[in-house]
Design an enzyme around this catalytic site. Structure first.
Site, short mmCIF file in Angstrom:
data_model
loop_
_atom_site.label_atom_id
_atom_site.label_comp_id
_atom_site.label_asym_id
_atom_site.label_seq_id
_atom_site.Cartn_x
_atom_site.Cartn_y
_atom_site.Cartn_z
N LYS A 116 0.83 -1.21 0.00
CA LYS A 116 0.00 0.00 0.00
C LYS A 116 0.86 1.26 0.00
CE LYS A 116 -4.03 -2.09 2.26
NZ LYS A 116 -3.48 -3.45 2.40
N GLY A 165 -8.83 -5.80 6.34
CA GLY A 165 -8.90 -5.05 7.59
C GLY A 165 -7.88 -5.46 8.63
N GLU A 200 -2.40 7.20 7.66
CA GLU A 200 -3.15 8.09 6.78
C GLU A 200 -4.13 8.90 7.61
OE1 GLU A 200 -3.58 5.86 2.45
OE2 GLU A 200 -5.19 5.66 3.91
N LYS A 201 -4.43 10.11 7.16
CA LYS A 201 -5.44 10.93 7.81
C LYS A 201 -6.78 10.22 7.77
CE LYS A 201 -6.59 14.92 9.74
NZ LYS A 201 -6.00 15.37 11.01
N ILE A 203 -10.67 9.89 7.40
CA ILE A 203 -11.77 10.61 6.75
C ILE A 203 -13.06 10.27 7.48
CG2 ILE A 203 -13.11 10.84 4.63
CD1 ILE A 203 -10.56 10.31 3.08
N HIS A 208 -16.91 3.72 0.98
CA HIS A 208 -15.92 2.87 0.31
C HIS A 208 -16.51 2.53 -1.06
CE1 HIS A 208 -12.92 -0.69 0.76
NE2 HIS A 208 -13.11 -0.42 -0.51
N ARG A 292 -6.95 -8.46 -9.03
CA ARG A 292 -7.61 -9.77 -9.16
C ARG A 292 -9.10 -9.56 -9.34
NH1 ARG A 292 -10.24 -9.58 -4.39
NH2 ARG A 292 -9.16 -8.77 -2.56
N ARG A 338 -22.97 -11.08 1.52
CA ARG A 338 -22.07 -12.20 1.78
C ARG A 338 -22.61 -13.01 2.95
NH1 ARG A 338 -15.86 -9.92 1.26
NH2 ARG A 338 -16.23 -8.41 -0.43
#
Length: 451
Positions: A116, A165, A200-201, A203, A208, A292, A338
């Site tokens: 990342k 996650g 990261e900041k 949000i 998403h 993928r 799911r």
């Protein structure tokens, strides 16, 4: 075109690939662990090879065993599905060395997007918006504290490798950062073999939203609209839909263009997904790229009429895309839920034997599953056991069909998250399209006493 493909995966995605291969007249090879010997995907394949004991590192991550099965069977290509080895650059490179086509992008692309931190750098170079943060690995808590002071709280502490996650946590203060750093670093090292962390900041009230793309080796790139994936628990997706009920047409066009720009910059080929975080003002920022097929690809298929697995196979065989952006039209709305073998209150896995199993049917209903009555859900693998997809002319119709189908879904012998899914798709906030990644915490968890 290939005459035989090995599927380096299991469960419903293995069956999904087998179904398309049969349609295309391609023979299939399954690989399986001892725990999956009696599974549906093993029976549906033309050939099947046991590659090890139940633990994933002894079977589905057993690169030598999978390559040996491909060579023994004469498979010309390997489809990795999602999860497991699907984003393993070393596996893709090994396939190349062995003269077997890996149905996915080049190993170098997988490696560059698998980190990342490196992906953030690359997307910044491509001109794609990224979240304020750092582009170097944090080695210890002291480095993390110094970086946090520069950026400002609240922050997301993230693992550079992997997904799902794991290794990710919201921190609102230096104390929380110190408490979280070591544990998340260890989890990342354990799961991904890489403990690199970055910040990261944060949000607030984020959506998403991701863009599905198809690309070939001739420079053709086609975006296939977006998917809203904001219904999550433990930073893992549970309900996805297409199109997003949140963004405007103007934002949609900007996101699709940014996804194409990103793919072109890195020379991407095959199916891929550019994931974004979108704030309440519809500003969007690069989150990560999945190199993928995605778990939620069926909702894109339902609104476009395309078979993404078929397109993957054609591109991997060296064919150019036969469609352009203008050829892809969106029809209706699709939602995917799911189905997990897990306690709907604690979200903990619930392995066991399925004693009764009945799938819902009806107009606009699609089931993706690889279980049946008598199937044993083991503790060795991800607890997702099936996916339910509902399509409708409108979002309202898709929601209505999804709720009815979930209420008619019968699984006995184990606990599932179906009660959670029913509560979610019935909730007034969901029905109004007013969802973000905080939905489960804000609207579902308070309902637990009634479940």
């Amino acid at each position: 075109m290939f005459s035989k493909i090995l599927i380096a995966n299991r469960g419903e995605i293995a069956l999904r690939v087998i179904r398309t291969c049969k349609k295309m007249g391609i023979e299939t090879v399954a690989v399986y662990s001892e725990a999956d010997a009696d599974s549906l995907f093993v029976r549906e394949a033309d050939e099947a090879y046991c590659i090890g004991k139940p633990p994933v590192h002894l079977s589905y991550l057993n690169i030598d065993g999978i390559i040996a099965a491909a060579k023994t069977s004469g498979a010309e290509a390997i489809h990795p599905g999602y999860g497991l080895l699907s984003e393993n650059a070393r596996f893709a490179a090994r396939c190349k060395v062995e003269g077997i086509v890996f149905i996915g992008p080049e190993p170098e692309i997988i490696a560059s997007m698998g980190s990342k931190i490196e992906a953030r750098k690359t997307m910044k170079e491509a001109g794609v918006p990224i979240i304020e943060g750092i582009n170097t690995s944090l080695e210890n808590e002291e480095e993390a504290k110094l970086a946090a002071k520069r950026i400002g709280y609240p922050l997301m502490l993230k693992a550079s490798a992997g997904g799902g996650g794991i290794g990710m946590q919201l921190v609102r203060s230096e104390e929380e950062l110190v408490d979280a750093f070591s544990g998340n670093q260890k989890r990342a090292q354990s799961f991904f073999g890489n403990g690199a962390m970055f910040l990261e900041k944060y949000i607030s009230e984020p959506h998403h939203i991701e863009v599905q793309i198809l690309a070939d080796s001739y420079g053709n790139i086609v975006p296939l609209f977006e998917r809203e994936c904001s219904i999550q628990r433990r930073n893992q997706k549970v309900v996805e839909e297409a199109p997003s009920p949140f963004i405007s047409m103007e934002t949609r066009e900007k996101m699709l263009s940014a996804a194409v720009q990103a793919a072109r910059h890195i020379g991407y080929s095959n199916a891929g997904t550019i994931e974004f975080l979108v704030d309440k003002d519809q500003n969007f920022y690069f989150l990560e790229m999945n190199t993928r097929l995605q778990v939620e690809h069926p909702v894109t298929e339902e609104i476009t009429g395309l078979d993404l697995v078929e397109e993957q196979i054609k591109v991997a065989a060296g064919n150019p895309l036969t469609l352009t952006r203008g050829d892809v039209h969106r029809k209706g709305h699709a939602i995917e839920a799911r189905i997990y073998a897990e306690d709907p209150k604690t979200f903990l896995p619930s392995p066991g034997k399925i004693t009764n199993f009945e799938l819902p049917k009806g107009e606009g209903i699609r089931n993706e599953c690889a279980i049946e009555a008598g199937s044993q859900v083991t503790p060795f693998y991800d607890p997702m056991i099936a996916k339910l997809i509902a399509w409708g002319e409108t979002r309202q119709e898709a929601c209505s069909r999804m709720k009815a189908a979930l209420e008619n879904y019968k699984i006995d012998g184990i606990k599932t998250n179906i009660p959670m899914l029913i509560k979610t798709v019935s909730h007034e906030q969901f029905l109004a399209g007013k969802i973000n990644t905080n939905f489960v915490n804000e609207y579902y968890l308070p309902l637990l006493p009634s479940i």
